[in-house]
Each structure stands twice: as C-alpha cells, then as structure tokens.
Design an enzyme around this catalytic site. Structure first.
Site, PDB file in Angstrom:
ATOM      1  N   TYR A  40     -22.946  15.580  11.988  1.00  0.00           N
ATOM      2  CA  TYR A  40     -22.274  14.973  10.843  1.00  0.00           C
ATOM      3  C   TYR A  40     -22.576  13.482  10.778  1.00  0.00           C
ATOM      4  O   TYR A  40     -21.693  12.627  10.862  1.00  0.00           O
ATOM      5  CB  TYR A  40     -20.769  15.230  10.919  1.00  0.00           C
ATOM      6  CG  TYR A  40     -20.087  15.152   9.570  1.00  0.00           C
ATOM      7  CD1 TYR A  40     -20.424  16.034   8.548  1.00  0.00           C
ATOM      8  CD2 TYR A  40     -19.102  14.209   9.328  1.00  0.00           C
ATOM      9  CE1 TYR A  40     -19.807  15.967   7.312  1.00  0.00           C
ATOM     10  CE2 TYR A  40     -18.470  14.129   8.091  1.00  0.00           C
ATOM     11  CZ  TYR A  40     -18.833  15.016   7.091  1.00  0.00           C
ATOM     12  OH  TYR A  40     -18.212  14.941   5.863  1.00  0.00           O
ATOM     13  N   HIS A  51     -15.953  24.526  -0.959  1.00  0.00           N
ATOM     14  CA  HIS A  51     -16.668  23.459  -0.247  1.00  0.00           C
ATOM     15  C   HIS A  51     -16.166  23.326   1.184  1.00  0.00           C
ATOM     16  O   HIS A  51     -16.959  23.313   2.142  1.00  0.00           O
ATOM     17  CB  HIS A  51     -16.488  22.133  -0.991  1.00  0.00           C
ATOM     18  CG  HIS A  51     -16.963  20.930  -0.235  1.00  0.00           C
ATOM     19  ND1 HIS A  51     -18.144  20.280  -0.534  1.00  0.00           N
ATOM     20  CD2 HIS A  51     -16.433  20.252   0.828  1.00  0.00           C
ATOM     21  CE1 HIS A  51     -18.310  19.269   0.312  1.00  0.00           C
ATOM     22  NE2 HIS A  51     -17.277  19.227   1.135  1.00  0.00           N
ATOM     23  N   GLU A  52     -14.856  23.205   1.337  1.00  0.00           N
ATOM     24  CA  GLU A  52     -14.311  22.972   2.679  1.00  0.00           C
ATOM     25  C   GLU A  52     -14.529  24.169   3.599  1.00  0.00           C
ATOM     26  O   GLU A  52     -14.860  24.017   4.772  1.00  0.00           O
ATOM     27  CB  GLU A  52     -12.826  22.624   2.580  1.00  0.00           C
ATOM     28  CG  GLU A  52     -12.550  21.282   1.928  1.00  0.00           C
ATOM     29  CD  GLU A  52     -13.188  20.122   2.681  1.00  0.00           C
ATOM     30  OE1 GLU A  52     -13.256  20.170   3.920  1.00  0.00           O
ATOM     31  OE2 GLU A  52     -13.657  19.175   2.023  1.00  0.00           O
ATOM     32  N   HIS A 103     -21.513  11.697   2.289  1.00  0.00           N
ATOM     33  CA  HIS A 103     -21.064  12.091   0.956  1.00  0.00           C
ATOM     34  C   HIS A 103     -21.859  11.395  -0.145  1.00  0.00           C
ATOM     35  O   HIS A 103     -21.700  11.725  -1.315  1.00  0.00           O
ATOM     36  CB  HIS A 103     -19.584  11.745   0.763  1.00  0.00           C
ATOM     37  CG  HIS A 103     -18.641  12.559   1.581  1.00  0.00           C
ATOM     38  ND1 HIS A 103     -18.189  12.137   2.826  1.00  0.00           N
ATOM     39  CD2 HIS A 103     -18.062  13.761   1.354  1.00  0.00           C
ATOM     40  CE1 HIS A 103     -17.372  13.034   3.315  1.00  0.00           C
ATOM     41  NE2 HIS A 103     -17.272  14.040   2.450  1.00  0.00           N
ATOM     42  N   GLU A 117     -22.891  18.171   4.076  1.00  0.00           N
ATOM     43  CA  GLU A 117     -22.080  18.039   2.863  1.00  0.00           C
ATOM     44  C   GLU A 117     -22.738  18.746   1.677  1.00  0.00           C
ATOM     45  O   GLU A 117     -22.066  19.373   0.847  1.00  0.00           O
ATOM     46  CB  GLU A 117     -21.860  16.563   2.538  1.00  0.00           C
ATOM     47  CG  GLU A 117     -20.792  15.898   3.376  1.00  0.00           C
ATOM     48  CD  GLU A 117     -19.417  16.510   3.166  1.00  0.00           C
ATOM     49  OE1 GLU A 117     -19.102  16.913   2.022  1.00  0.00           O
ATOM     50  OE2 GLU A 117     -18.649  16.591   4.139  1.00  0.00           O
ATOM     51  N   HIS A 162     -17.897  24.390   5.299  1.00  0.00           N
ATOM     52  CA  HIS A 162     -18.103  23.646   6.542  1.00  0.00           C
ATOM     53  C   HIS A 162     -17.951  24.579   7.746  1.00  0.00           C
ATOM     54  O   HIS A 162     -18.621  24.405   8.769  1.00  0.00           O
ATOM     55  CB  HIS A 162     -17.099  22.497   6.655  1.00  0.00           C
ATOM     56  CG  HIS A 162     -17.459  21.297   5.841  1.00  0.00           C
ATOM     57  ND1 HIS A 162     -18.654  20.625   5.994  1.00  0.00           N
ATOM     58  CD2 HIS A 162     -16.788  20.636   4.859  1.00  0.00           C
ATOM     59  CE1 HIS A 162     -18.705  19.599   5.154  1.00  0.00           C
ATOM     60  NE2 HIS A 162     -17.593  19.592   4.445  1.00  0.00           N
ATOM     61  N   ASP A 199     -19.193   5.913   5.826  1.00  0.00           N
ATOM     62  CA  ASP A 199     -19.191   7.343   5.510  1.00  0.00           C
ATOM     63  C   ASP A 199     -20.143   8.119   6.422  1.00  0.00           C
ATOM     64  O   ASP A 199     -20.933   8.945   5.970  1.00  0.00           O
ATOM     65  CB  ASP A 199     -19.571   7.533   4.032  1.00  0.00           C
ATOM     66  CG  ASP A 199     -19.480   8.979   3.563  1.00  0.00           C
ATOM     67  OD1 ASP A 199     -18.581   9.698   4.021  1.00  0.00           O
ATOM     68  OD2 ASP A 199     -20.324   9.381   2.740  1.00  0.00           O
TER      69      ASP A 199
END
Length: 383
Positions: free
Chosen positions: A191, A176-177, A278, A200, A180, A273
């Site tokens: 974002y 996932h990270e 998210h 995301e 990005h 957020d």
C-alpha cells in the site's frame, strides 16, 4: 488467516486523508473540527490495526479447493448507534426483510451485490474465495465522515449532512472497500506508491462493476463515478473520483480540486497519501474504462475477468509498477481470448495514458475452450 502465519491487513478508508486535511484548512470551524476528528479516528484505528497485526507479511495466493455448487452468501448488519464500540447490535441477518433504516438496508444490498458479482460472474465464493461472511457496521461514530475496511468488516459513518451524506449511499463505495479484501487474499499489493495506487485502482474497478451490474448497465451506459451521491448539494462536485475523466470529480472551495491525473506525464510524486495511492490510481482507472468501453457490452464480462486474472497472476509482485501490471493485463487478455482484438484493445488503452506495452511481452498461447470452461466453474478457494 494464512495457514500458520498471520495475514496482515491494512486499514482502508474510502475518503483519502488529504480531503479531510483540506477541509481542516479551508472549512468553517465546525467543518474543521469534524475533519480533524475523523482524521484522529482513522489514525488511531490504523495504528491499532498495525500493532495487532505485526509486521506486514505476504499473503499466500489462493489455490483451488473443493467445488462449491451453491451460494454461501452470509450477511450480518450491526448498528453501532453512533458510538465507536464495535461490533454493535445485530439488526439484520441473511434473509431478513428490510428494516426501514436506510443505512442498514443499503449496506445489506451492497454486501449482496458484491458477493453476487464474485460468485455469479467469477465463480468466487465471497471475497476470500472461501465463503467469508460479510459483516457491515453502520452508524459508526458521531458525524464520522468516512467508511473503511479493516480486513474483517465494513464500517460506515453517517456523514455530517453538511459536506457528506451517509457513506452507505453509494453502492460502489461498498464494493470498493470489500475489493481490498480480495486484493489482500490474492495480491498482495503493497500500500505505497504505484503498487498502492494499483491496490486502490482494483478497488475502484470492482466497486464500479458492482454498481454497473446492479444497474444492469453496459460500459457505455455507466457513469464511471466512484462515490456518486456521497457529496451533498453544498459541495461543488459529483463524486469522489471519475474513472472516465480523472481529475474532474470535484472542484470545491472547501474540498479543493480533484488531484487525480489521467496520464503518466502528470504523475504526482508525493509522500502524501502513502505516495499518492488515491491520486495516481486515476491513471490505471482511465485505462480500465477505455478498455471496458472498447471491448463493448458489460464491463464485468471481459475487462473485469482480465483484471481479476491479472490480480491472481503469480507474477504480480507486491511492489508492482504500472508498467509491470499493464504487461500482465495484456498477457491475461491473450491467455483468455487469444492474440486478437481483446489483446490489442487492452494494449491500446495503456498506450493512451503513456504506458507502452511491447508486443513480445504478450506471447502466450490462448486457453483452449475446455480450459476456459473449467476456469469459469464456481470453485471454493483457500490458502
């Protein structure tokens, strides 16, 4: 970096800030202290990142470069030894044997699984398409409840052992990270709000594909959970998010209830957020799960390719909405597979969450077999 301009990166954390804020409100004194400490660290790192990068700039899209015929996987794992002083000490390099340190070895496997997905399935040489080395820094901070990508590297906390296990324990968190980074180099998607939720969402998609491929699971066999294993047995939950059933990943007195919606009728309008990046990502997450399952087989084979081609489409704007992204996925399905089952399956998946894509939007000819063959060849890409 992009030619003569600086490519702007965000500080992306796997654990949404609202979770730590809930812990700070509902937890024990010790839990509140740790949550506030983690929030403070994340806020500081984000501020440093912004000040060092300057104003956000659009990344230049990748263009085909020289052909690469061999893998250029290059992993390095650093041990920060529970400090916050990066980079730390090198403890494992590409080709080294296991160290016996679970966090170190899990990070190594996760980086490798992510590289292999992009290289072996999509012909992409690392997350930037240009052979970028993959670095991970483990044992960051003391009781740090998060993991993040800062545009250059992955950093993992050990968790507190109370609410959270070590953050290397879920390979999809690593995928996932790192995804990005792919979005930063190919997108970019701002974002904030729906574009941020798509950002995301894409990370959840490719993080899940990394896990599914390592486990050799079909779309039907996959659990579609993001962060399974990350929550301790003391938490009433199974993961951070569920792509199959958004809003069901956890319901805990301390962490609160999973806030993700699964349909546009439940879209959450919030300033929290970054406009719910998210939170509302649950809607396109469900779409991908539905599409991949109905396309049958392995999710990375068709659905993953359609979504990657959508990310790489020059018509994808930084402020993209769910609807504009949906239209591009249908267009990508037509371009890759023609007007047939794949197009209809993708369209129907969006319809099921309340996003209607009209048929005339997809009217592009299918690629020829020769074009598809060329597109599948491993190629180095650069700015």
């Amino acid at each position: 970096m992009c030619c003569n301009s600086r490519l702007w990166h965000s500080h992306h954390c796997i654990l949404p800030p609202y979770v730590n804020r809930r812990i700070a409100q509902n937890g024990s004194p010790q839990q509140r202290t740790r949550a506030l400490r983690t929030l403070s660290v994340d806020t500081t790192l984000r501020a440093i990142r912004l000040s060092s990068s300057g104003a956000p700039q659009a990344a230049k899209r990748m263009i085909p470069g020289p052909m690469v015929v061999e893998s250029q996987k290059l992993r390095t794992i650093y041990d920060v030894k529970n400090s916050e002083a990066l980079p730390g000490m090198v403890v494992r390099k590409e080709g080294d044997e296991d160290t016996g340190d679970a966090a170190c070895d899990e990070a190594y496997v996760g980086l490798g699984g992510t590289y292999d997905l992009y290289w072996e399935v999509f012909g992409r040489n690392s997350i930037d398409g240009n052979g970028m080395p993959l670095n991970a820094h483990v044992h960051y901070g003391s009781g740090y409840d998060n993991a993040f990508w800062d545009g250059e590297r992955m950093v993992f906390g050990d968790g507190d052992g109370d609410l959270f296990n070590r953050f290397t324990i879920s390979v999809d968190v690593i995928g996932h990270e790192l995804a990005h980074g792919v979005t930063e180099h190919e997108g970019p998607l701002a974002y904030f709000s729906q574009a941020g939720a798509l950002n995301e969402h894409l990370s959840d998609v490719f993080g899940s594909l990394v896990k599914q491929r390592l486990l050799n699971q079909t779309a039907e066999q996959a659990d579609w959970l993001i962060g399974a294993g990350l929550l301790t047995d003391r938490v009433q939950g199974k993961a951070l998010r569920s792509m199959k059933d958004p809003g069901t990943a956890f319901d805990d007195p301390v962490l609160g209830k999973d806030p993700q919606p699964a349909h546009m009728k439940d879209f959450v309008n919030t300033w929290e957020d970054n406009g719910g990046v998210h939170i509302n990502s649950g809607i396109p997450n469900k779409v991908f799960c539905i599409a991949a399952t109905n396309l049958k087989g392995f999710a990375w084979e068709k659905a993953g390719l359609i979504w990657l081609e959508t990310l790489r489409d020059s018509r994808l704007k930084p402020n993209a909405s769910f609807l504009s992204f949906a239209r591009l996925t249908v267009t990508a399905a037509v371009r890759l597979y023609g007007s047939g089952d794949e197009e209809q399956i993708v369209r129907d998946a969006w319809n099921q969450v309340g996003i209607k894509v009209s048929k005339e939007r997809a009217g592009q000819p299918a690629w020829t077999p020769q074009m598809q063959k060329q597109a599948a060849q491993p190629a180095q890409r650069k700015h």
